[in-house]
Motif scaffolding. Structure first.
Motif, PDB file in Angstrom:
ATOM      1  N   GLU A  92      -2.569  17.860  -4.022  1.00 37.74           N
ATOM      2  CA  GLU A  92      -1.230  18.086  -3.478  1.00 37.74           C
ATOM      3  C   GLU A  92      -1.253  18.319  -1.968  1.00 37.74           C
ATOM      4  O   GLU A  92      -0.410  17.823  -1.239  1.00 37.74           O
ATOM      5  N   GLY A  93      -2.230  19.037  -1.478  1.00 38.88           N
ATOM      6  CA  GLY A  93      -2.275  19.342  -0.061  1.00 38.88           C
ATOM      7  C   GLY A  93      -2.882  18.251   0.795  1.00 38.88           C
ATOM      8  O   GLY A  93      -2.966  18.397   2.014  1.00 38.88           O
ATOM      9  N   MET A  94      -3.323  17.162   0.166  1.00 38.79           N
ATOM     10  CA  MET A  94      -3.993  16.109   0.921  1.00 38.79           C
ATOM     11  C   MET A  94      -3.133  14.867   1.088  1.00 38.79           C
ATOM     12  O   MET A  94      -3.553  13.907   1.728  1.00 38.79           O
ATOM     13  N   TYR A 112       0.818  -1.218   0.000  1.00 38.55           N
ATOM     14  CA  TYR A 112       0.000   0.000   0.000  1.00 38.55           C
ATOM     15  C   TYR A 112       0.854   1.272   0.000  1.00 38.55           C
ATOM     16  O   TYR A 112       1.059   1.891   1.045  1.00 38.55           O
ATOM     17  N   PRO A 113       1.359   1.708  -1.159  1.00 42.99           N
ATOM     18  CA  PRO A 113       2.059   2.993  -1.210  1.00 42.99           C
ATOM     19  C   PRO A 113       1.083   4.136  -0.964  1.00 42.99           C
ATOM     20  O   PRO A 113      -0.122   4.012  -1.207  1.00 42.99           O
ATOM     21  N   SER A 114       1.603   5.255  -0.489  1.00 44.76           N
ATOM     22  CA  SER A 114       0.799   6.471  -0.396  1.00 44.76           C
ATOM     23  C   SER A 114       0.977   7.230  -1.701  1.00 44.76           C
ATOM     24  O   SER A 114       0.582   6.756  -2.743  1.00 44.76           O
ATOM     25  N   ALA A 115       1.615   8.376  -1.662  1.00 48.51           N
ATOM     26  CA  ALA A 115       1.823   9.157  -2.889  1.00 48.51           C
ATOM     27  C   ALA A 115       3.312   9.230  -3.202  1.00 48.51           C
ATOM     28  O   ALA A 115       4.121   9.541  -2.329  1.00 48.51           O
ATOM     29  N   VAL A 116       3.652   8.930  -4.442  1.00 44.65           N
ATOM     30  CA  VAL A 116       5.027   9.035  -4.930  1.00 44.65           C
ATOM     31  C   VAL A 116       4.987   9.917  -6.175  1.00 44.65           C
ATOM     32  O   VAL A 116       4.087   9.782  -7.008  1.00 44.65           O
ATOM     33  N   TYR A 130       4.164  13.111   0.117  1.00 40.47           N
ATOM     34  CA  TYR A 130       4.887  12.246  -0.798  1.00 40.47           C
ATOM     35  C   TYR A 130       5.934  11.421  -0.065  1.00 40.47           C
ATOM     36  O   TYR A 130       6.532  11.871   0.912  1.00 40.47           O
ATOM     37  N   GLU A 131       6.135  10.221  -0.527  1.00 37.92           N
ATOM     38  CA  GLU A 131       7.128   9.321   0.040  1.00 37.92           C
ATOM     39  C   GLU A 131       8.133   8.954  -1.040  1.00 37.92           C
ATOM     40  O   GLU A 131       7.842   9.055  -2.238  1.00 37.92           O
TER      41      GLU A 131
END
Length: 282
Positions: A200-202, A180-184, A205-206
């Protein structure tokens, strides 16, 4: 007295592992293929548009076509069998839940869910024979939906349900793990940003490396894991979304309201409903 053999620790040896990766020419796919190859695995990829500089051999394949089974069979033949399938192919895009499902919604469901289903079904006999593993690259949005991207979240949640069914049917012979990645930061966000619906504000990034590390942990760990978030923060979000969904709902709703009122979606036709409801005079 005979000594008890030392218990093996650390990941399994990847050398000689026969691996198939979908979406192999994309941001995640190239990194996954390169890492596995560097560890000594034999890797073949599938992608709609292979690139000349791909780190492994990538076969052209449209996973939305039932003919994808032919490309899977070719890949397995070249590998001489299959020990690991990484269902990585995926697309995103704008899709507000309040609007009727159109071509964009169907595209995401067909690639993210049905594409993985097609490839997996074609791979099952080889994976059962090798007692192999399947890694599904899902998303944090499978557990914690974000607004204005209903198709992506729905497709990834459905992918997890499909993985659950596979685990029940194949679990005696094949391990199944969801990552389960978040945002990349990758081109998967381009269509949403172009429509003026950037979240973008929610999301925080990982790094890509953490996602790849987690895929390898799922693939090479001594114990088959059911679910693996890719960061500590992701693990907390996953836990809250599973066990305290009202908490995550409130956080996301408040963030969306603030963004709508700040003008973040100005000019975005697809967000007109959201903006109107949050800015109307009461």
């Amino acid at each position: 007295m005979k000594a008890t053999p030392a218990r093996r620790r650390g990941p399994r040896d990847a050398r000689g592992l026969r691996v198939l990766v979908t979406g192999a020419s994309g941001t995640f796919g190239r990194a996954i293929c390169a890492r596995l190859t560097g560890l000594g695995a034999h890797v073949v990829g599938l992608d709609l548009t292979p690139r000349p500089d791909d780190p492994v051999e990538v076969l052209a394949c449209d996973i939305t076509d039932d003919g994808a089974a032919t490309a899977v069979a070719t890949a397995i033949d070249r590998l001489g069998g299959l020990d690991l399938l990484v269902n990585n192919a995926g697309v995103g895009g704008p899709a507000p839940a309040e609007l009727p499902p159109g071509a964009e919604v169907r595209r995401q469901l067909d690639i993210n869910l049905l594409g993985a289903w097609r490839v997996t079904a074609a791979s099952v006999p080889a994976l059962v024979a090798s007692r192999g593993r399947i890694v599904m690259v899902s998303s944090r949005m499978a557990a914690m939906q974000l607004p204005l991207a209903a198709a992506y979240g729905a497709s990834k949640r459905a992918l997890v349900a499909y993985a659950d069914a596979l685990r029940l049917e194949l679990g005696t012979h094949v391990g199944v793990t969801c990552v389960y990645p978040s945002a990349v930061r990758s081109p998967i966000h381009d269509a949403t940003a172009a429509a003026g619906l950037s979240l973008e504000g929610m999301s925080s990034y990982e790094p890509l490396e953490g996602v790849v590390d987690t895929v390898l942990r799922a693939a090479l760990g001594r114990r088959v894991r059911r679910d693996l978030p890719t960061t500590r923060r992701g693990a907390v979000e996953f836990f809250l979304a599973r066990h305290l969904p009202s908490v995550t709902d409130r956080i996301i709703a408040r963030t969306l309201a603030a963004r709508a009122r700040s003008g973040a979606f100005e000019g975005a036709e697809l967000a007109a409903g959201v903006v109107g409801r949050h800015t109307e005079t009461r």
